[in-house]
Design a protein around this motif. Structure first.
Motif, PDB file in Angstrom:
ATOM      1  N   GLY A 130      49.050  85.973   1.582  1.00 54.77           N
ATOM      2  CA  GLY A 130      47.633  86.184   1.835  1.00 54.77           C
ATOM      3  C   GLY A 130      47.049  85.053   2.653  1.00 54.77           C
ATOM      4  N   LEU A 131      46.132  85.401   3.539  1.00 58.98           N
ATOM      5  CA  LEU A 131      45.383  84.410   4.304  1.00 58.98           C
ATOM      6  C   LEU A 131      43.977  84.364   3.719  1.00 58.98           C
ATOM      7  N   PHE A 132      43.592  83.214   3.170  1.00 65.37           N
ATOM      8  CA  PHE A 132      42.258  83.046   2.605  1.00 65.37           C
ATOM      9  C   PHE A 132      41.323  82.742   3.773  1.00 65.37           C
ATOM     10  N   ASN A 133      40.643  83.764   4.218  1.00 69.52           N
ATOM     11  CA  ASN A 133      39.845  83.740   5.449  1.00 69.52           C
ATOM     12  C   ASN A 133      38.453  83.149   5.197  1.00 69.52           C
ATOM     13  N   ILE A 134      38.410  81.922   4.703  1.00 68.97           N
ATOM     14  CA  ILE A 134      37.154  81.251   4.385  1.00 68.97           C
ATOM     15  C   ILE A 134      36.335  81.080   5.668  1.00 68.97           C
ATOM     16  N   ASP A 135      35.094  81.563   5.612  1.00 68.07           N
ATOM     17  CA  ASP A 135      34.168  81.428   6.733  1.00 68.07           C
ATOM     18  C   ASP A 135      34.773  81.946   8.047  1.00 68.07           C
ATOM     19  N   SER A 137      53.456  82.198 -10.212  1.00 67.63           N
ATOM     20  CA  SER A 137      53.285  81.026  -9.360  1.00 67.63           C
ATOM     21  C   SER A 137      52.925  81.461  -7.942  1.00 67.63           C
ATOM     22  N   ILE A 138      52.106  80.648  -7.304  1.00 72.40           N
ATOM     23  CA  ILE A 138      51.698  80.893  -5.924  1.00 72.40           C
ATOM     24  C   ILE A 138      51.883  79.586  -5.155  1.00 72.40           C
ATOM     25  N   CYS A 139      52.540  79.684  -4.020  1.00 73.31           N
ATOM     26  CA  CYS A 139      52.655  78.547  -3.116  1.00 73.31           C
ATOM     27  C   CYS A 139      51.478  78.612  -2.153  1.00 73.31           C
ATOM     28  N   VAL A 140      50.741  77.509  -2.067  1.00 74.67           N
ATOM     29  CA  VAL A 140      49.572  77.471  -1.203  1.00 74.67           C
ATOM     30  C   VAL A 140      49.791  76.453  -0.090  1.00 74.67           C
ATOM     31  N   PHE A 141      49.576  76.898   1.137  1.00 76.41           N
ATOM     32  CA  PHE A 141      49.627  76.040   2.318  1.00 76.41           C
ATOM     33  C   PHE A 141      48.192  75.719   2.704  1.00 76.41           C
ATOM     34  N   CYS A 142      47.907  74.452   2.978  1.00 75.78           N
ATOM     35  CA  CYS A 142      46.538  74.095   3.338  1.00 75.78           C
ATOM     36  C   CYS A 142      46.493  72.727   3.992  1.00 75.78           C
ATOM     37  N   GLY A 143      45.333  72.423   4.542  1.00 74.87           N
ATOM     38  CA  GLY A 143      45.149  71.176   5.253  1.00 74.87           C
ATOM     39  C   GLY A 143      45.052  69.965   4.346  1.00 74.87           C
ATOM     40  N   SER A 144      45.488  68.843   4.870  1.00 76.20           N
ATOM     41  CA  SER A 144      45.313  67.575   4.172  1.00 76.20           C
ATOM     42  C   SER A 144      44.010  66.915   4.622  1.00 76.20           C
ATOM     43  N   SER A 145      43.183  67.661   5.343  1.00 80.22           N
ATOM     44  CA  SER A 145      41.829  67.267   5.722  1.00 80.22           C
ATOM     45  C   SER A 145      40.867  68.269   5.087  1.00 80.22           C
ATOM     46  N   PHE A 146      39.579  67.935   5.100  1.00 82.54           N
ATOM     47  CA  PHE A 146      38.577  68.827   4.525  1.00 82.54           C
ATOM     48  C   PHE A 146      38.026  69.818   5.537  1.00 82.54           C
ATOM     49  N   GLY A 147      38.224  69.576   6.824  1.00 76.64           N
ATOM     50  CA  GLY A 147      37.602  70.413   7.835  1.00 76.64           C
ATOM     51  C   GLY A 147      36.157  69.995   8.038  1.00 76.64           C
ATOM     52  N   THR A 148      35.445  70.735   8.853  1.00 72.97           N
ATOM     53  CA  THR A 148      34.085  70.345   9.231  1.00 72.97           C
ATOM     54  C   THR A 148      32.994  70.949   8.358  1.00 72.97           C
ATOM     55  N   SER A 149      33.324  71.938   7.552  1.00 76.54           N
ATOM     56  CA  SER A 149      32.311  72.632   6.752  1.00 76.54           C
ATOM     57  C   SER A 149      32.578  72.471   5.262  1.00 76.54           C
ATOM     58  N   GLN A 175      61.199  78.830  -2.837  1.00 72.54           N
ATOM     59  CA  GLN A 175      62.031  79.271  -3.961  1.00 72.54           C
ATOM     60  C   GLN A 175      61.221  79.356  -5.258  1.00 72.54           C
ATOM     61  N   LEU A 176      60.325  78.402  -5.488  1.00 75.03           N
ATOM     62  CA  LEU A 176      59.575  78.338  -6.747  1.00 75.03           C
ATOM     63  C   LEU A 176      58.398  79.298  -6.815  1.00 75.03           C
ATOM     64  N   ALA A 177      58.009  79.875  -5.684  1.00 81.96           N
ATOM     65  CA  ALA A 177      56.804  80.705  -5.634  1.00 81.96           C
ATOM     66  C   ALA A 177      57.113  82.191  -5.716  1.00 81.96           C
ATOM     67  N   ASP A 178      56.198  82.913  -6.363  1.00 80.18           N
ATOM     68  CA  ASP A 178      56.256  84.372  -6.404  1.00 80.18           C
ATOM     69  C   ASP A 178      55.449  84.999  -5.271  1.00 80.18           C
ATOM     70  N   GLY A 179      54.653  84.196  -4.594  1.00 82.49           N
ATOM     71  CA  GLY A 179      53.826  84.660  -3.492  1.00 82.49           C
ATOM     72  C   GLY A 179      53.244  83.460  -2.775  1.00 82.49           C
ATOM     73  N   PHE A 180      52.487  83.726  -1.705  1.00 85.18           N
ATOM     74  CA  PHE A 180      51.995  82.664  -0.837  1.00 85.18           C
ATOM     75  C   PHE A 180      50.552  82.918  -0.427  1.00 85.18           C
ATOM     76  N   ILE A 181      49.807  81.822  -0.275  1.00 87.47           N
ATOM     77  CA  ILE A 181      48.452  81.881   0.271  1.00 87.47           C
ATOM     78  C   ILE A 181      48.328  80.765   1.297  1.00 87.47           C
ATOM     79  N   ALA A 182      47.765  81.088   2.452  1.00 89.15           N
ATOM     80  CA  ALA A 182      47.446  80.080   3.464  1.00 89.15           C
ATOM     81  C   ALA A 182      45.938  79.896   3.481  1.00 89.15           C
ATOM     82  N   LEU A 183      45.512  78.666   3.260  1.00 92.47           N
ATOM     83  CA  LEU A 183      44.111  78.284   3.367  1.00 92.47           C
ATOM     84  C   LEU A 183      43.878  77.763   4.780  1.00 92.47           C
ATOM     85  N   PRO A 184      42.630  77.481   5.135  1.00 87.79           N
ATOM     86  CA  PRO A 184      42.417  76.806   6.404  1.00 87.79           C
ATOM     87  C   PRO A 184      43.226  75.511   6.473  1.00 87.79           C
ATOM     88  N   GLY A 185      43.755  75.243   7.628  1.00 90.07           N
ATOM     89  CA  GLY A 185      44.563  74.045   7.825  1.00 90.07           C
ATOM     90  C   GLY A 185      44.936  73.921   9.285  1.00 90.07           C
TER      91      GLY A 185
END
Length: 190
Positions: free
Chosen positions: A133-138, A6-18, A98-108
């Motif tokens: 991990g930080l998903f360094n999109i663009d 399992s991976i916990c992902v943090f991210c925006g509730s918006s789409f961003g500009t791109s 608690q539920l995650a084995d790791g974490f990823i942050a998306l743009p947000g």
């Protein structure tokens, strides 16, 4: 084969500009589902958050949303594998972690940064040894990376703590690096 289920992902509730953000989030969701990695996330249906959950679910994966009651009453929902409604944001984060084995942050935005920094802090203090991990999109996280390096140079963060955070621009490479990442306890006060 990945060592995490399992991976916990943090991210925006918006789409961003791109549109590149949405495209890459879809790729990540598809990869999680294809590799049997359950998504743990904030439970919403909007922006990148909703896009990620939709990609996981439409590819046959599992997604667990954790959402505070106040937000739950105000947003639309996807059909998820599981939706847990909690009373507060603090409960939400504690259960996600608690539920995650790791974490990823998306743009947000601010919420994404707050959750990501809390995970980094908990690692620094030895409360968990889970990869981040930080998903360094663009190149979204380039300015943050520069700030983290500045913190290190100014003596506020240990280099070893920074090295335990993976920063990557491609979803598959990010997952592979997280899988290989050794997170070790480091005494903050030593």
């Amino acid at each position: 084969m990945y060592k995490f289920s399992s991976i916990c992902v943090f991210c925006g509730s918006s789409f961003g500009t791109s549109p590149v953000y949405q495209e890459n989030v879809e790729k990540l969701g598809t990869l999680l589902a294809q590799n049997g990695i359950e998504l743990v996330y904030g439970g919403g249906n909007s922006g990148l958050m909703g896009e990620l959950a939709h990609a996981v679910m439409s590819t046959g994966g599992k997604a667990t949303g954790i959402i505070p009651r106040k937000i739950n009453e105000q947003v639309e929902h996807l059909e998820l594998s599981d939706l847990k409604v909690v009373d507060t944001m603090h409960e939400r984060k504690a259960l996600m972690y608690q539920l995650a084995d790791g974490f990823i942050a998306l743009p947000g935005g601010i919420g994404t940064m707050e959750e990501m920094f809390e995970v980094m802090t908990w690692n620094q203090l030895g409360y968990h040894l889970k990869p981040l991990g930080l998903f360094n999109i663009d190149h979204y996280y380039d300015p943050l990376y520069q700030m983290l390096q500045h913190m290190y140079k100014e003596g506020f963060v240990k280099k070893q703590h920074l090295e335990q955070t993976v920063i990557e621009e491609e979803a598959e490479i990010l997952l592979n690096r997280l899988n290989e990442q050794e997170v070790t306890p480091i005494d903050k006060w030593d």
